[in-house]
Structure formats: C-alpha cells, structure tokens
Design an enzyme around this catalytic site. Structure first.
Site, PDB file in Angstrom:
ATOM      1  N   ARG A 235       0.794  -1.226   0.000  1.00 26.98           N
ATOM      2  CA  ARG A 235       0.000   0.000   0.000  1.00 26.98           C
ATOM      3  C   ARG A 235       0.827   1.277   0.000  1.00 26.98           C
ATOM      4  O   ARG A 235       0.616   2.182  -0.791  1.00 26.98           O
ATOM      5  CB  ARG A 235      -0.920   0.051   1.230  1.00 26.98           C
ATOM      6  CG  ARG A 235      -2.297  -0.465   1.014  1.00 26.98           C
ATOM      7  CD  ARG A 235      -2.834  -0.975   2.330  1.00 26.98           C
ATOM      8  NE  ARG A 235      -1.970  -2.036   2.810  1.00 26.98           N
ATOM      9  CZ  ARG A 235      -2.053  -3.295   2.414  1.00 26.98           C
ATOM     10  NH1 ARG A 235      -3.015  -3.644   1.611  1.00 26.98           N
ATOM     11  NH2 ARG A 235      -1.219  -4.213   2.840  1.00 26.98           N
ATOM     12  N   THR A 236       1.758   1.360   0.939  1.00 24.02           N
ATOM     13  CA  THR A 236       2.435   2.641   1.126  1.00 24.02           C
ATOM     14  C   THR A 236       3.232   3.013  -0.120  1.00 24.02           C
ATOM     15  O   THR A 236       3.099   4.112  -0.659  1.00 24.02           O
ATOM     16  CB  THR A 236       3.348   2.588   2.374  1.00 24.02           C
ATOM     17  OG1 THR A 236       2.535   2.202   3.486  1.00 24.02           O
ATOM     18  CG2 THR A 236       3.983   3.932   2.652  1.00 24.02           C
TER      19      THR A 236
ATOM     20  N   LYS B 166      25.346  -4.590  -0.419  1.00 16.21           N
ATOM     21  CA  LYS B 166      26.823  -4.518  -0.437  1.00 16.21           C
ATOM     22  C   LYS B 166      27.347  -3.874   0.833  1.00 16.21           C
ATOM     23  O   LYS B 166      28.546  -3.675   0.987  1.00 16.21           O
ATOM     24  CB  LYS B 166      27.281  -3.687  -1.635  1.00 16.21           C
ATOM     25  CG  LYS B 166      26.850  -4.228  -2.975  1.00 16.21           C
ATOM     26  CD  LYS B 166      27.332  -3.286  -4.076  1.00 16.21           C
ATOM     27  CE  LYS B 166      26.742  -3.664  -5.420  1.00 16.21           C
ATOM     28  NZ  LYS B 166      26.885  -2.580  -6.394  1.00 16.21           N
TER      29      LYS B 166
ATOM     30  N   ARG C 101      11.167   3.663   3.778  1.00 15.92           N
ATOM     31  CA  ARG C 101      10.719   2.680   4.778  1.00 15.92           C
ATOM     32  C   ARG C 101      11.939   1.871   5.202  1.00 15.92           C
ATOM     33  O   ARG C 101      12.756   1.487   4.352  1.00 15.92           O
ATOM     34  CB  ARG C 101       9.645   1.752   4.190  1.00 15.92           C
ATOM     35  CG  ARG C 101       9.349   0.582   5.112  1.00 15.92           C
ATOM     36  CD  ARG C 101       8.122  -0.189   4.696  1.00 15.92           C
ATOM     37  NE  ARG C 101       6.903   0.554   4.985  1.00 15.92           N
ATOM     38  CZ  ARG C 101       5.682   0.037   4.895  1.00 15.92           C
ATOM     39  NH1 ARG C 101       5.520  -1.219   4.512  1.00 15.92           N
ATOM     40  NH2 ARG C 101       4.627   0.764   5.169  1.00 15.92           N
TER      41      ARG C 101
ATOM     42  N   HIS D 177       4.440   5.743  11.624  1.00 11.69           N
ATOM     43  CA  HIS D 177       4.012   5.636  10.225  1.00 11.69           C
ATOM     44  C   HIS D 177       3.050   6.801   9.979  1.00 11.69           C
ATOM     45  O   HIS D 177       1.840   6.628   9.871  1.00 11.69           O
ATOM     46  CB  HIS D 177       3.325   4.281  10.021  1.00 11.69           C
ATOM     47  CG  HIS D 177       3.118   3.890   8.589  1.00 11.69           C
ATOM     48  ND1 HIS D 177       3.237   4.764   7.533  1.00 11.69           N
ATOM     49  CD2 HIS D 177       2.783   2.685   8.038  1.00 11.69           C
ATOM     50  CE1 HIS D 177       2.990   4.121   6.402  1.00 11.69           C
ATOM     51  NE2 HIS D 177       2.721   2.856   6.684  1.00 11.69           N
TER      52      HIS D 177
HETATM   53  C1  NCD Z   1       1.393  -1.106   7.919  1.00  9.38           C
HETATM   54  C2  NCD Z   1       2.882  -1.002   8.081  1.00  9.38           C
HETATM   55  O1  NCD Z   1       3.651  -1.348   7.192  1.00  9.38           O
HETATM   56  O2  NCD Z   1       3.279  -0.516   9.115  1.00  9.38           O
HETATM   57  N1  NCD Z   1       0.933  -1.260   6.625  1.00  9.38           N
HETATM   58  C3  NCD Z   1       0.682  -0.156   5.886  1.00  9.38           C
HETATM   59  O3  NCD Z   1       1.559   0.622   5.613  1.00  9.38           O
HETATM   60  N2  NCD Z   1      -0.580   0.052   5.516  1.00  9.38           N
HETATM   61  C4  NCD Z   1       0.795  -2.058   8.835  1.00  9.38           C
HETATM   62  C5  NCD Z   1       1.352  -3.415   8.940  1.00  9.38           C
HETATM   63  O4  NCD Z   1       2.321  -3.802   8.297  1.00  9.38           O
HETATM   64  O5  NCD Z   1       0.794  -4.167   9.743  1.00  9.38           O
END
Ligand code: NCD
Length: 462
Positions: free
Chosen positions: A62-63, A91, A112, A140
C-alpha cells in the site's frame, strides 16, 4: 525556502493536518464522485516535471504503490528501490550514503526501514524533503493521515470520539502515530491490546505527559477486553491532575465509535503470538459496536474476518483507497507547488523546535537503550552520532533524537567544569548546553568527572 521532512505525525501541527485534508478534499472533488474516481484514476498535472524516489528496505504494498500512484496521477514521475537485496544495501552501504546519493536524483524521498528512527537519520543527510513510510516500530505518519481522513469522510469528529485500538499495540508503528494524533485532536482512546502487547511505556508517557491524556487503569474499567481508557482533557483546568472517574470510563466503553484493528507484527517479535484478538461479523453484533467504523491499516492476516467486509461499518478498503489522494496532497505541499495550499505558512512542526540537541561522544557509554534504534545499526554507527533531548528533570528523562525512546537513568556532566550532577539537580528551565551524559556515577568518574567540584585539568578525558 524551508525544507520540511515528515518523520513523525508530530512534525505536523493540527492546522497543517487540516490543510492536507482540505487539499485532499479538493483533489477528490476535482475527480468527481470520490467513491468511483479514485478507482478509475483520473489525473492532474500538478506535479509535472517532479520526480519522487521511494527507498524501501522493508516489504510494502500500500504505502509504496499509493505514493507512486499519487505522484504519477499528478503528472510526476517515480523511481523506486523496493528490494534491499538488489540495492547497494546488500553490499553494505549505509542509509546515510544512500540518502546523500538519491536525494540528488529526486525532488522528494519516501523511505521505509526496519530500524526505529531511520528516517530521522535520513533527514539529516538529505537536501530534499523526506517522508517516513514506516520506520521499525516507531511511526508511520502518512498512514495516520489516511486513518484520520477516513474518519472525517465517515463523518466522525475527532473531538470526544471513542476510539478502541486493538491488537499489537507494542509493535505497530501505525498505532503509535495514530494514538498521538487522536490525543492531540481530543479523542478518547480505549486500549484493547493482545496479551503482552500493550503500548510501549514511552508512548504511554507521551500520551499522558505531552498530549494531555489521563489514563483510567484496567482495574477501574470493568471490561475484560479493555486494558485502560485514556481520556483526553480539553479544558485548561483539566490539564493537570485530571483524574477521570470510573463512571466516565465505563460510559465510554459502552459506545465505541471506532475500532482500529492491527495485525501481529511478527517481524518485530521473537516469539509467536498467543490468544491474539480476532474480530468478525458476530463479534461486531454487540450493542457497543452498533455505529462503529472499523479501520485496519492492512495487511490483515486473520485478525479481521472477511465475514465483515460487506458491512457498511467496514471502512478499511475505503481507508486504503484514500491513501492515494492523501499522498497527492502531501506531495503537493512538500514540493510547495500550490499557491493556495502551502505548509510554508505555518511555523515548523508541533513540538518545540528549539529543543536543544545534546550530541554525545560514543565513548561516554550512554547510548540509546532501544536495541532497534538506527544509532545501533552497524552500517550507520558512524553517521548516527548518539543525540538526545532533555525532556524532563523530575523525574529525569532523556529522549533519543532518532527513535524517541526515553531513558531515565543517567548522570549529567558539565564539559566545562568536569563536574557531574544527578539529573534531578538539572534546571530544566535553563539547562546548560555543555552537558554530557553517563550511565552512572562510576562511568562519569572513570571519564574524569567529579561530583560537584571541578577536577584538575590534567584529569580531563574529553
Ligand atoms: C502497515 C505497516 O507497514 O506498518 N501497513 C501499511 O503501511 N498500511 C501495517 C502493517 O504492516 O501491519
């Protein structure tokens, strides 16, 4: 032009969050019927000529895709490094170096990373805006923007809203950003953790001491599934020594406006989950869930049954869909390309911007106590100098600059006089800027610091 990074939901003021929502409204309105349009994907050219890079060191659907979709729908372009195995991380490249390089390839960076505080470190090395797409178990923030915006579209006003958060409250970064925002907007929070997965103590501390929440403990709540009720104070007279009574707490548990479910974050735990809560259509038939909007950041892995999907209270797929227009708005604001909507009109962020940062020599032995902090990542130890904010003196409290983990046991030495003092002696109103922290008095003395009186210069270690 001030460069803005979104490392935490607390980098944004409430007014700024409202601005993001207004622009999101406008994007949705331009598309016609929002329910349909974000599925058919019309586009604007607001970001033509701009480029976004996504640097993902952890799995994501999603993100990353909603950020890229948002940029592409606005006429911009997106480049992506989505698999650490195929990037230079494999590396042994540090995050700091990767950011220094990639921020010359793009106008905005979304990151991320599995380490807490990684995005704060990245922001130190970037010359373009950085957005946190999830850093370890820390935060997040853009998920929270989607969550809050979904509630707004479901006609739920945040002030006084009763929001239950359920599941892995310890390991879920989505929960941490979400509860900060809920408290700041004046919602009440009902904690329904899975066994052994209550909110981390530093998140709990911040809710109570920085965001005006008063907690009614489990013993007073009289509901087996609810661990504590956090009531947010609104009136100035409630802000100190505010003790919500048991009656209020049990009243709040009888009418739950929102249930926010999360999965077990198995990648952040060593052992498997036992007795993890599970929600299905039958469970949600209870009277207190009659008008409840059910949210989930997704992915779900069994804790939220598909039997509920067709119910009008199930808001989680709408919530995921809003990820695109929300991120369109955020990108537009960070790139500062809209005359009407801009983050530049606001003062920077919500927390005191002038909080002093104490940079520490690693040899002092005082390091962040969170083992997952980016400051312990072998690839980045040279780039992530230990840094702390002095948050409180009574009781003493230092907060890691990167992962915002708090520590209570330390002594503080004055670099100038080589005298150390116990933290409760520090004047927090006007703290000295030359402080260096040690885990205890013995270590301070081993470094040539002495109790109270300055030591002779020849004993000085730094
Ligand atoms: C979440 C995350 O990656 O923190 N997912 C997201 O970005 N919608 C939640 C999760 O992984 O449980």
């Amino acid at each position: 032009m001030k460069l803005r990074h979104i490392t935490s939901i607390n980098d944004l003021t409430l007014d700024e969050i409202e601005t993001i929502f207004s622009l999101t409204d406008r994007y949705l309105a331009e598309f016609g019927d929002p329910e349909i349009s974000y599925r058919i994907g019309r586009s604007t050219d607001a970001c033509a000529g701009s480029l976004m890079a996504t640097l993902f060191y952890e799995p994501s659907t999603r993100t990353r895709l909603s950020f890229e979709s948002a940029m592409l729908r606005m006429g911009g372009k997106a480049i992506s490094s989505a698999d650490p195995a195929t990037s230079s991380a494999a590396k042994g490249e540090s995050l700091a170096d990767a950011v220094r390089v990639v921020s010359n390839y793009a106008d905005v960076l979304v990151i991320r990373h599995p380490r807490d505080g990684a995005v704060k470190l990245a922001a130190q090395y970037a010359n373009v805006p950085i957005v946190n797409g999830g850093d370890g178990a820390h935060e997040h923030p853009t998920q929270t923007l989607c969550d809050l915006y979904t509630l707004r579209r479901e006609n739920k006003t945040l002030k006084n809203l009763n929001v239950a958060v359920s599941g892995d409250l310890k390991g879920s970064r989505t929960i941490h950003s979400f509860v900060y925002a809920l408290a700041r907007f004046g919602a009440n929070i009902l904690m329904m953790p899975a066994k052994g997965m209550a909110l981390p103590s530093n998140v709990d501390w911040r809710l109570r001491h920085e965001f005006h929440c008063a907690a009614v403990p489990k013993t007073a709540v009289k509901d087996a599934s609810i661990d504590a009720v956090y009531v947010t104070a609104h009136e100035p007279h409630q802000l100190s020594l505010y003790a919500p009574d048991e009656d209020l707490a049990s009243k709040l548990t009888k009418n739950i406006d929102v249930l926010y479910m999360t999965r077990f974050q198995k990648e952040r735990w060593v052992e498997a989950a036992r007795d993890y809560p599970r929600v299905d259509a039958k469970f949600l038939r209870a009277g207190r869930f009659r008008k409840t909007s059910v949210l989930h950041p997704l992915p779900r892995v069994g804790e939220l049954d598909v039997s509920f999907d067709q119910d009008s209270r199930a808001a989680y797929f709408r919530q995921a869909a809003y990820g695109v227009p929300i991120r369109m708005a955020l990108i537009t604001l960070l790139l500062n390309i809209d005359r009407q909507f801009s983050l530049q009109q606001f003062d920077r962020g919500f927390l005191p911007a002038d909080r002093h940062v104490y940079e520490q020599p690693r040899e002092s032995g005082f390091l962040c106590a969170n083992p997952n902090c980016i400051s312990h990542d072998p690839l980045d130890v040279q780039n992530a100098a230990p840094k702390f904010h002095l948050i409180a003196a009574k009781p003493p409290r230092l907060r890691c600059f990167y992962c915002e983990y708090d520590m209570e046991n330390f002594v503080a030495g004055h670099k100038r006089t080589k005298a150390y003092e116990r933290p409760h002696e520090i004047n927090l109103e006007r703290p000295a800027r030359d402080l260096v922290f040690f885990p205890d008095e013995q270590v301070a003395e081993a470094h040539g610091y002495g109790r109270g009186a300055p030591r002779p210069a020849k004993a000085v270690a730094h």
